[in-house]
Design a protein around this motif. Structure first.
Motif, PDB file in Angstrom:
ATOM      1  N   LYS A  42     -10.519  18.755 -23.069  1.00  0.00           N
ATOM      2  CA  LYS A  42     -10.028  20.103 -22.781  1.00  0.00           C
ATOM      3  C   LYS A  42     -10.868  20.815 -21.733  1.00  0.00           C
ATOM      4  O   LYS A  42     -10.335  21.399 -20.776  1.00  0.00           O
ATOM      5  N   ASP A  43     -12.173  20.805 -21.888  1.00  0.00           N
ATOM      6  CA  ASP A  43     -13.038  21.536 -20.955  1.00  0.00           C
ATOM      7  C   ASP A  43     -12.991  20.926 -19.559  1.00  0.00           C
ATOM      8  O   ASP A  43     -13.028  21.652 -18.557  1.00  0.00           O
ATOM      9  N   TYR A  57      -1.112  21.540 -22.676  1.00  0.00           N
ATOM     10  CA  TYR A  57      -2.529  21.638 -22.317  1.00  0.00           C
ATOM     11  C   TYR A  57      -2.816  22.803 -21.379  1.00  0.00           C
ATOM     12  O   TYR A  57      -3.975  23.155 -21.177  1.00  0.00           O
ATOM     13  N   TYR A  58      -1.782  23.421 -20.806  1.00  0.00           N
ATOM     14  CA  TYR A  58      -1.966  24.713 -20.155  1.00  0.00           C
ATOM     15  C   TYR A  58      -0.615  25.389 -19.989  1.00  0.00           C
ATOM     16  O   TYR A  58       0.439  24.753 -20.113  1.00  0.00           O
ATOM     17  N   LEU A  99      -6.411  15.044 -24.849  1.00  0.00           N
ATOM     18  CA  LEU A  99      -6.274  16.418 -24.370  1.00  0.00           C
ATOM     19  C   LEU A  99      -7.225  17.356 -25.109  1.00  0.00           C
ATOM     20  O   LEU A  99      -7.695  18.343 -24.539  1.00  0.00           O
ATOM     21  N   VAL A 100      -7.497  17.036 -26.362  1.00  0.00           N
ATOM     22  CA  VAL A 100      -8.458  17.839 -27.126  1.00  0.00           C
ATOM     23  C   VAL A 100      -9.886  17.547 -26.668  1.00  0.00           C
ATOM     24  O   VAL A 100     -10.656  18.453 -26.335  1.00  0.00           O
ATOM     25  N   SER A 101     -10.242  16.265 -26.626  1.00  0.00           N
ATOM     26  CA  SER A 101     -11.612  15.907 -26.261  1.00  0.00           C
ATOM     27  C   SER A 101     -11.918  16.221 -24.796  1.00  0.00           C
ATOM     28  O   SER A 101     -13.065  16.509 -24.441  1.00  0.00           O
ATOM     29  N   GLN A 140      -9.691  22.030 -18.021  1.00  0.00           N
ATOM     30  CA  GLN A 140      -9.733  23.444 -17.643  1.00  0.00           C
ATOM     31  C   GLN A 140     -10.556  23.649 -16.378  1.00  0.00           C
ATOM     32  O   GLN A 140     -10.215  24.490 -15.534  1.00  0.00           O
ATOM     33  N   ASP A 183      -2.706  12.993 -27.090  1.00  0.00           N
ATOM     34  CA  ASP A 183      -3.003  14.270 -27.745  1.00  0.00           C
ATOM     35  C   ASP A 183      -4.500  14.376 -28.068  1.00  0.00           C
ATOM     36  O   ASP A 183      -5.111  15.441 -27.889  1.00  0.00           O
TER      37      ASP A 183
END
Length: 285
Positions: free
Chosen positions: A266-267, A113-114, A262-264, A270, A259
């Motif tokens: 993501k923002d 994720y990063y 981490l997609v949903s 970040q 997983d």
């Protein structure tokens, strides 16, 4: 993966009950939809995790729980982070560790994720220039702060600065005997020594240092190191690492949820990294 101890205890070098009671446990177990998201975290791993829950990985854990729709059970362990797998996962106190190296062989690991890397930290008024590990070899840069068990030690050895720096480095742990015990220099001290002018430079994993560079009273410069180390025996020590979420091998279905989270999320994640002043790299770099 470098051949030393990482903050969660994994490195490139090696480091049944009776049927009746099992049936009773199954009967008492909550339904899958009611299972909490059990995440182990250390009380002694600032800036990642702290006893008061203000570490940035504590906040990422909250995002994961929210995005999976699970209730967060943050299991705080009063020990250094390298022991979380032993004291948490292996003792079935939790199922998840946040911030493991991608591919950690002890766990199922999520998609990264990063990605970040080791960095030089210097005072702006020192006018340091360079982004290769060899660039530590500059006039006027003689004293270095760093965390033990990291590639920083290899960089100093290969640049001929290690022995000269030993007494100063030992002073950061009050000359504590390192035999048969885990000794570490707090990340904030590594950075504050540079800000105070006691060290000419720090060499540290950037996520360790981001918030302390951000909050320093002195203007500091953080420069990601762009190359890798090739040891004399041919072994490559990378200086950039992708970070994942680790899940116990017993729950592959939970890895799928992580997983997806981490997609949903993501923002949101970040935004936490940005607030933490962590420089990130493309995941495919």
């Amino acid at each position: 993966m470098y051949a030393t101890i990482s903050r969660l205890g994994f490195g490139g070098a090696v480091m049944l009950c009776a049927l009746g009671s099992a049936t009773a446990q199954e009967a008492e177990a909550p339904a899958d939809d009611d299972q909490p998201l059990r995440i182990c975290a250390s009380t002694k791993d600032a800036p990642y995790s702290t006893g008061d829950g203000t570490g940035f990985e504590n906040r990422i854990a909250e995002v994961l729980a929210d995005e999976t729709g699970m209730k967060l059970d943050l299991v705080m362990i009063d020990n250094d982070a390298i022991y979380l797998f032993r004291d948490g996962i292996e003792k079935d106190l939790c199922d998840v560790l946040v911030g493991v190296d991608a591919g950690d062989e002890r766990l199922l690991t999520s998609e990264p994720y990063y990605r970040s890397g080791y960095a030089f930290i210097s005072r702006q008024d020192r006018n340091f220039e360079g982004d290769k590990w060899q660039d530590v070899d500059q006039e006027g840069f003689e004293t270095f702060s760093y965390r033990y068990h990291t590639p920083a030690e290899t960089i100093l050895k290969y640049s001929g600065r290690y022995e000269y720096n030993l007494v100063y480095q030992a002073s950061l742990t009050n000359f504590e005997d390192r035999r048969n015990q885990y000794t570490q220099v707090p990340a904030d001290l590594v950075v504050s020594e540079v800000a105070a002018g006691n060290a000419d430079m720090a060499i540290i994993f950037a996520p360790d240092a981001g918030r302390y560079v951000r909050d320093s009273n002195e203007s500091l410069k953080m420069t990601l190191i762009t190359n890798e180390i090739e040891r004399s025996d041919g072994m490559i020590i990378p200086l950039q690492y992708s970070q994942s979420v680790g899940v116990t091998e017993d729950k592959p279905e939970l890895l799928e949820k992580i997983d997806q989270a981490l997609v949903s999320g993501k923002d949101r994640i970040q935004a936490i990294l940005d607030e933490e002043n962590i420089p990130t790299l493309p995941l495919d770099s």
